[in-house]
Design a protein around this motif. Structure first.
Motif, PDB file in Angstrom:
ATOM      1  N   LYS A  65       0.833  -1.210   0.000  1.00  6.42           N
ATOM      2  CA  LYS A  65       0.000   0.000   0.000  1.00  6.42           C
ATOM      3  C   LYS A  65       0.864   1.254   0.000  1.00  6.42           C
ATOM      4  CE  LYS A  65      -4.050  -2.129   2.023  1.00  6.42           C
ATOM      5  NZ  LYS A  65      -4.951  -2.253   3.161  1.00  6.42           N
ATOM      6  N   VAL A  70      -0.286   5.091  -0.558  1.00 11.39           N
ATOM      7  CA  VAL A  70      -1.258   5.222   0.528  1.00 11.39           C
ATOM      8  C   VAL A  70      -0.518   5.628   1.805  1.00 11.39           C
ATOM      9  CG1 VAL A  70      -3.056   4.044   1.859  1.00 11.39           C
ATOM     10  CG2 VAL A  70      -2.702   3.447  -0.548  1.00 11.39           C
ATOM     11  N   GLU A  74      -4.167   6.476   6.532  1.00  5.25           N
ATOM     12  CA  GLU A  74      -5.253   5.861   5.756  1.00  5.25           C
ATOM     13  C   GLU A  74      -5.237   4.336   5.913  1.00  5.25           C
ATOM     14  OE1 GLU A  74      -8.662   5.912   3.621  1.00  5.25           O
ATOM     15  OE2 GLU A  74      -7.566   7.675   4.293  1.00  5.25           O
TER      16      GLU A  74
END
Length: 110
Positions: A65, A70, A74
């Motif tokens: 991620k 990201v 989050e």
């Protein structure tokens, strides 16, 4: 739940160095993810961090991620949503099972 009750994947037995080798993450990155509350290693009596195979899988997911851009906040938010959803599903299954047992044995909670 005792250690004996845990799946082999959930037993905290892997050192941070091995986790680093398995994931390709630096020791510093792994510690950072701990600081951000994304993983929870167990500490030995001597203070050594111990991880599980489940932690290794979670770290790989986090790393993927992060590579996709990201942010850790989050990721944490998403993890909490998934954990809450799993908890809700477990509660629903428990209520359904209780209902089935009560119906089968004609038990009524008074």
């Amino acid at each position: 739940m005792t250690v004996e009750d845990l799946s082999y994947k959930d037993k905290k037995v892997i050192s941070i160095g091995i986790v680093s080798e398995l994931t390709g993450l630096s020791v510093r990155q792994i510690r950072y993810y701990e600081e951000r509350k994304l993983i929870y290693p167990q500490r030995s009596s001597r203070g050594t961090r111990k991880y599980s195979f489940t932690d290794v899988e979670r770290l790989m997911d986090i790393a993927n991620k992060r590579e996709d851009g990201v942010q850790t906040a989050e990721i944490l938010k998403d993890m909490r949503k998934k954990e809450q959803s799993l908890k809700n599903d477990q509660q629903l299954r428990k209520k359904m099972l209780e209902g089935q047992l009560n119906a089968h044995f004609k038990y009524r909670n008074r």
